[in-house]
Motif scaffolding. Structure first.
Motif, PDB file in Angstrom:
ATOM      1  N   HIS A   1       0.848  -1.197   0.000  1.00 26.98           N
ATOM      2  CA  HIS A   1       0.000   0.000   0.000  1.00 26.98           C
ATOM      3  C   HIS A   1       0.888   1.253   0.000  1.00 26.98           C
ATOM      4  CE1 HIS A   1      -3.395   2.646   0.806  1.00 26.98           C
ATOM      5  NE2 HIS A   1      -2.712   3.174   1.796  1.00 26.98           N
ATOM      6  N   ALA A   2       1.959   1.215   0.809  1.00 28.27           N
ATOM      7  CA  ALA A   2       2.885   2.350   0.851  1.00 28.27           C
ATOM      8  C   ALA A   2       3.524   2.566  -0.527  1.00 28.27           C
ATOM      9  CB  ALA A   2       3.954   2.109   1.912  1.00 28.27           C
ATOM     10  N   ALA A   3       3.846   1.474  -1.194  1.00 28.10           N
ATOM     11  CA  ALA A   3       4.458   1.583  -2.529  1.00 28.10           C
ATOM     12  C   ALA A   3       3.468   2.172  -3.532  1.00 28.10           C
ATOM     13  CB  ALA A   3       4.943   0.213  -2.999  1.00 28.10           C
ATOM     14  N   ARG A   4       2.211   1.751  -3.418  1.00 33.30           N
ATOM     15  CA  ARG A   4       1.187   2.308  -4.321  1.00 33.30           C
ATOM     16  C   ARG A   4       1.033   3.801  -4.082  1.00 33.30           C
ATOM     17  NH1 ARG A   4      -1.698  -2.368  -3.810  1.00 33.30           N
ATOM     18  NH2 ARG A   4      -2.757  -1.612  -1.950  1.00 33.30           N
ATOM     19  N   ALA A   5       1.009   4.183  -2.804  1.00 36.11           N
ATOM     20  CA  ALA A   5       0.857   5.605  -2.484  1.00 36.11           C
ATOM     21  C   ALA A   5       2.044   6.413  -3.005  1.00 36.11           C
ATOM     22  CB  ALA A   5       0.705   5.791  -0.973  1.00 36.11           C
ATOM     23  N   ALA A   6       3.231   5.843  -2.899  1.00 36.52           N
ATOM     24  CA  ALA A   6       4.419   6.542  -3.421  1.00 36.52           C
ATOM     25  C   ALA A   6       4.247   6.777  -4.925  1.00 36.52           C
ATOM     26  CB  ALA A   6       5.676   5.726  -3.133  1.00 36.52           C
ATOM     27  N   GLN A   7       3.634   5.814  -5.591  1.00 30.95           N
ATOM     28  CA  GLN A   7       3.401   5.959  -7.028  1.00 30.95           C
ATOM     29  C   GLN A   7       2.341   7.037  -7.315  1.00 30.95           C
ATOM     30  OE1 GLN A   7       5.426   4.407  -9.289  1.00 30.95           O
ATOM     31  NE2 GLN A   7       4.437   5.895 -10.652  1.00 30.95           N
ATOM     32  N   TRP A   8       1.276   7.079  -6.509  1.00 34.72           N
ATOM     33  CA  TRP A   8       0.260   8.137  -6.694  1.00 34.72           C
ATOM     34  C   TRP A   8       0.923   9.504  -6.592  1.00 34.72           C
ATOM     35  CZ3 TRP A   8      -3.025   5.886  -2.122  1.00 34.72           C
ATOM     36  CH2 TRP A   8      -3.606   4.674  -2.508  1.00 34.72           C
ATOM     37  N   ILE A   9       1.812   9.635  -5.588  1.00 38.34           N
ATOM     38  CA  ILE A   9       2.493  10.921  -5.366  1.00 38.34           C
ATOM     39  C   ILE A   9       3.356  11.263  -6.577  1.00 38.34           C
ATOM     40  CG2 ILE A   9       4.301  12.028  -3.969  1.00 38.34           C
ATOM     41  CD1 ILE A   9       3.054  10.306  -1.573  1.00 38.34           C
ATOM     42  N   ARG A  10       4.130  10.306  -7.033  1.00 39.74           N
ATOM     43  CA  ARG A  10       5.007  10.564  -8.187  1.00 39.74           C
ATOM     44  C   ARG A  10       4.211  10.850  -9.455  1.00 39.74           C
ATOM     45  NH1 ARG A  10       9.956   9.365  -6.093  1.00 39.74           N
ATOM     46  NH2 ARG A  10       9.885   7.590  -4.675  1.00 39.74           N
ATOM     47  N   ASP A  11       3.096  10.150  -9.639  1.00 42.28           N
ATOM     48  CA  ASP A  11       2.275  10.391 -10.831  1.00 42.28           C
ATOM     49  C   ASP A  11       1.767  11.830 -10.843  1.00 42.28           C
ATOM     50  OD1 ASP A  11       2.654   7.830 -11.689  1.00 42.28           O
ATOM     51  OD2 ASP A  11       0.688   7.082 -11.035  1.00 42.28           O
ATOM     52  N   GLU A  12       1.338  12.292  -9.674  1.00 41.75           N
ATOM     53  CA  GLU A  12       0.808  13.654  -9.594  1.00 41.75           C
ATOM     54  C   GLU A  12       1.921  14.667  -9.859  1.00 41.75           C
ATOM     55  OE1 GLU A  12      -2.445  14.075  -9.396  1.00 41.75           O
ATOM     56  OE2 GLU A  12      -2.064  16.215  -9.677  1.00 41.75           O
ATOM     57  N   VAL A  13       3.077  14.440  -9.241  1.00 44.53           N
ATOM     58  CA  VAL A  13       4.198  15.363  -9.434  1.00 44.53           C
ATOM     59  C   VAL A  13       4.652  15.349 -10.899  1.00 44.53           C
ATOM     60  CG1 VAL A  13       6.613  15.837  -8.796  1.00 44.53           C
ATOM     61  CG2 VAL A  13       4.939  15.251  -7.031  1.00 44.53           C
ATOM     62  N   ALA A  14       4.603  14.188 -11.523  1.00 45.54           N
ATOM     63  CA  ALA A  14       4.993  14.094 -12.941  1.00 45.54           C
ATOM     64  C   ALA A  14       4.031  14.882 -13.819  1.00 45.54           C
ATOM     65  CB  ALA A  14       5.029  12.628 -13.376  1.00 45.54           C
ATOM     66  N   THR A  15       2.749  14.866 -13.462  1.00 53.04           N
ATOM     67  CA  THR A  15       1.759  15.630 -14.226  1.00 53.04           C
ATOM     68  C   THR A  15       1.980  17.128 -14.037  1.00 53.04           C
ATOM     69  OG1 THR A  15       0.205  13.843 -13.825  1.00 53.04           O
ATOM     70  CG2 THR A  15      -0.734  15.910 -14.603  1.00 53.04           C
ATOM     71  N   MET A  16       2.301  17.518 -12.818  1.00 56.50           N
ATOM     72  CA  MET A  16       2.444  18.944 -12.499  1.00 56.50           C
ATOM     73  C   MET A  16       3.778  19.505 -12.978  1.00 56.50           C
ATOM     74  SD  MET A  16       1.191  18.770  -8.547  1.00 56.50           S
ATOM     75  CE  MET A  16       1.235  20.534  -8.211  1.00 56.50           C
ATOM     76  N   TYR A  17       4.804  18.703 -12.859  1.00 53.31           N
ATOM     77  CA  TYR A  17       6.150  19.153 -13.205  1.00 53.31           C
ATOM     78  C   TYR A  17       6.709  18.208 -14.269  1.00 53.31           C
ATOM     79  CZ  TYR A  17       5.364  22.213  -9.319  1.00 53.31           C
ATOM     80  OH  TYR A  17       4.828  23.178  -8.500  1.00 53.31           O
ATOM     81  N   MET A  18       7.894  17.733 -14.038  1.00 55.47           N
ATOM     82  CA  MET A  18       8.455  16.831 -15.045  1.00 55.47           C
ATOM     83  C   MET A  18       8.605  15.437 -14.473  1.00 55.47           C
ATOM     84  SD  MET A  18      11.221  19.265 -16.893  1.00 55.47           S
ATOM     85  CE  MET A  18      11.701  20.093 -15.415  1.00 55.47           C
ATOM     86  N   ARG A  19       8.554  14.479 -15.343  1.00 51.75           N
ATOM     87  CA  ARG A  19       8.707  13.088 -14.915  1.00 51.75           C
ATOM     88  C   ARG A  19      10.017  12.901 -14.138  1.00 51.75           C
ATOM     89  NH1 ARG A  19       5.905   8.903 -15.047  1.00 51.75           N
ATOM     90  NH2 ARG A  19       4.202   9.999 -16.031  1.00 51.75           N
ATOM     91  N   GLU A  20      11.045  13.607 -14.598  1.00 46.44           N
ATOM     92  CA  GLU A  20      12.360  13.494 -13.956  1.00 46.44           C
ATOM     93  C   GLU A  20      12.310  13.972 -12.497  1.00 46.44           C
ATOM     94  OE1 GLU A  20      16.003  12.039 -13.931  1.00 46.44           O
ATOM     95  OE2 GLU A  20      14.484  11.777 -15.485  1.00 46.44           O
ATOM     96  N   VAL A  21      11.575  15.075 -12.274  1.00 44.25           N
ATOM     97  CA  VAL A  21      11.441  15.622 -10.913  1.00 44.25           C
ATOM     98  C   VAL A  21      10.739  14.596 -10.033  1.00 44.25           C
ATOM     99  CG1 VAL A  21      10.356  17.453  -9.526  1.00 44.25           C
ATOM    100  CG2 VAL A  21      11.337  17.999 -11.757  1.00 44.25           C
ATOM    101  N   ALA A  22       9.686  13.984 -10.590  1.00 51.10           N
ATOM    102  CA  ALA A  22       8.913  12.994  -9.826  1.00 51.10           C
ATOM    103  C   ALA A  22       9.761  11.774  -9.481  1.00 51.10           C
ATOM    104  CB  ALA A  22       7.694  12.576 -10.636  1.00 51.10           C
ATOM    105  N   LYS A  23      10.594  11.403 -10.421  1.00 48.76           N
ATOM    106  CA  LYS A  23      11.420  10.212 -10.224  1.00 48.76           C
ATOM    107  C   LYS A  23      12.467  10.438  -9.132  1.00 48.76           C
ATOM    108  CE  LYS A  23      14.423   7.624 -13.007  1.00 48.76           C
ATOM    109  NZ  LYS A  23      15.260   7.964 -14.151  1.00 48.76           N
ATOM    110  N   GLU A  24      13.044  11.628  -9.141  1.00 46.26           N
ATOM    111  CA  GLU A  24      14.121  11.934  -8.190  1.00 46.26           C
ATOM    112  C   GLU A  24      13.598  12.264  -6.788  1.00 46.26           C
ATOM    113  OE1 GLU A  24      17.368  11.635  -8.700  1.00 46.26           O
ATOM    114  OE2 GLU A  24      16.791  10.846 -10.662  1.00 46.26           O
ATOM    115  N   MET A  25      12.332  12.665  -6.691  1.00 46.80           N
ATOM    116  CA  MET A  25      11.799  13.129  -5.404  1.00 46.80           C
ATOM    117  C   MET A  25      11.800  12.001  -4.361  1.00 46.80           C
ATOM    118  SD  MET A  25       7.967  14.507  -4.745  1.00 46.80           S
ATOM    119  CE  MET A  25       8.334  16.250  -4.805  1.00 46.80           C
TER     120      MET A  25
END
Ligand code: PGA
Length: 253
Positions: free
Chosen positions: A184-208
């Protein structure tokens, strides 16, 4: 590929006062070994920051505050500004911890202003998000977490967002002994990264860096640290006793 850095953060809440924080540091600092690829940071009470800084010296332990004012300076009785936290020796600060949301009515808009203040002073903010038990039961966790990320992290530059750590802490898991399943924690981490990737860049989401928090202990921490996309933990109770915090660090090595 190089292993990502593991972040082991400890939230002392309003549970360790001056004497207890001194005792904690006296126990932990002599045995703290610099560990490659592990970042240890603790978040004592405001009143303990200066003494903690003095005690830590050059030891491999970062310091953060549990909250920060959205204001830069001025007549804001009771507030502590980001620049004051820097002066006290902080490198990090928690923003919108669920206990701030719950007991002080803090929302995502205020979180954004606090994130802005922290970033402007060069602090690394740890933005806390997570759904309540009711929201979890209704199957709304993904939408709630994405909404908190969207509002809280709106309007920054990619460089600024790149300095934010996000801690996923489901409210129902904090201080309850009922930790979230690691998947569940891993899924949530993905939700967070998906949102950040939409708002900013995929690279930013990946590194966060994305952390999990909620009833983390030395016995379950390994299961979180091995989940894809989970870079570390924010521990409350388990960080407050020297042996268990050292246990978390040991597991991270
Ligand atoms: P807990 O707290 O580890 O005691 O559940 C986590 C937190 O509040 O950050």
């Amino acid at each position: 590929m190089a292993r990502r850095r593991r972040l082991i953060y400890g939230n002392f809440k309003m549970q360790l006062g001056i004497a207890a924080t001194r005792a904690w540091l006296a126990d932990v600092l002599p045995v703290l070994e610099p560990a490659v690829g592990v970042e240890a940071v603790v978040f004592p009470s405001f009143v303990c920051l200066a003494l903690a800084k003095a005690a830590v010296g050059g030891a491999p332990l970062g310091l953060g505050a549990q909250d920060v004012s959205p204001h830069g300076e001025g007549a804001y009785t009771g507030d502590v500004s980001a620049s004051m936290l820097r002066e006290a020796g902080c490198s990090h600060v928690l923003v919108a911890h669920s206990e701030r949301r719950r007991y002080h009515g803090e929302d995502d808009e205020l979180a954004r202003r606090k994130l802005r203040a922290a970033l402007a002073s060069g602090l690394r903010p740890v933005y806390c998000v997570g759904e309540s038990l009711e929201q979890y039961d209704r199957g709304e966790a993904a939408a709630v977490v994405a909404g908190q990320v969207r509002t809280g992290l709106e309007g920054f530059t990619p460089e600024e967002v790149g300095r934010v750590v996000v801690a996923y802490e489901p409210v129902w898991a904090i201080g309850t002994g009922r930790s979230a399943r690691p998947e569940h924690a891993a899924r949530a981490a993905q939700w967070i990264r998906d949102e950040v990737a939409t708002m900013y860049m995929r690279e930013v989401a990946k590194e966060m860096p994305v952390l999990y928090g909620g009833s983390v202990s030395p016995s379950n921490v390994g299961a979180y640290l091995t989940q894809p996309g989970v870079d570390g933990v924010l521990a409350g109770g388990a960080s407050q006793a020297p042996e268990t915090y050292l246990g978390l660090l040991e597991a991270a090595r």
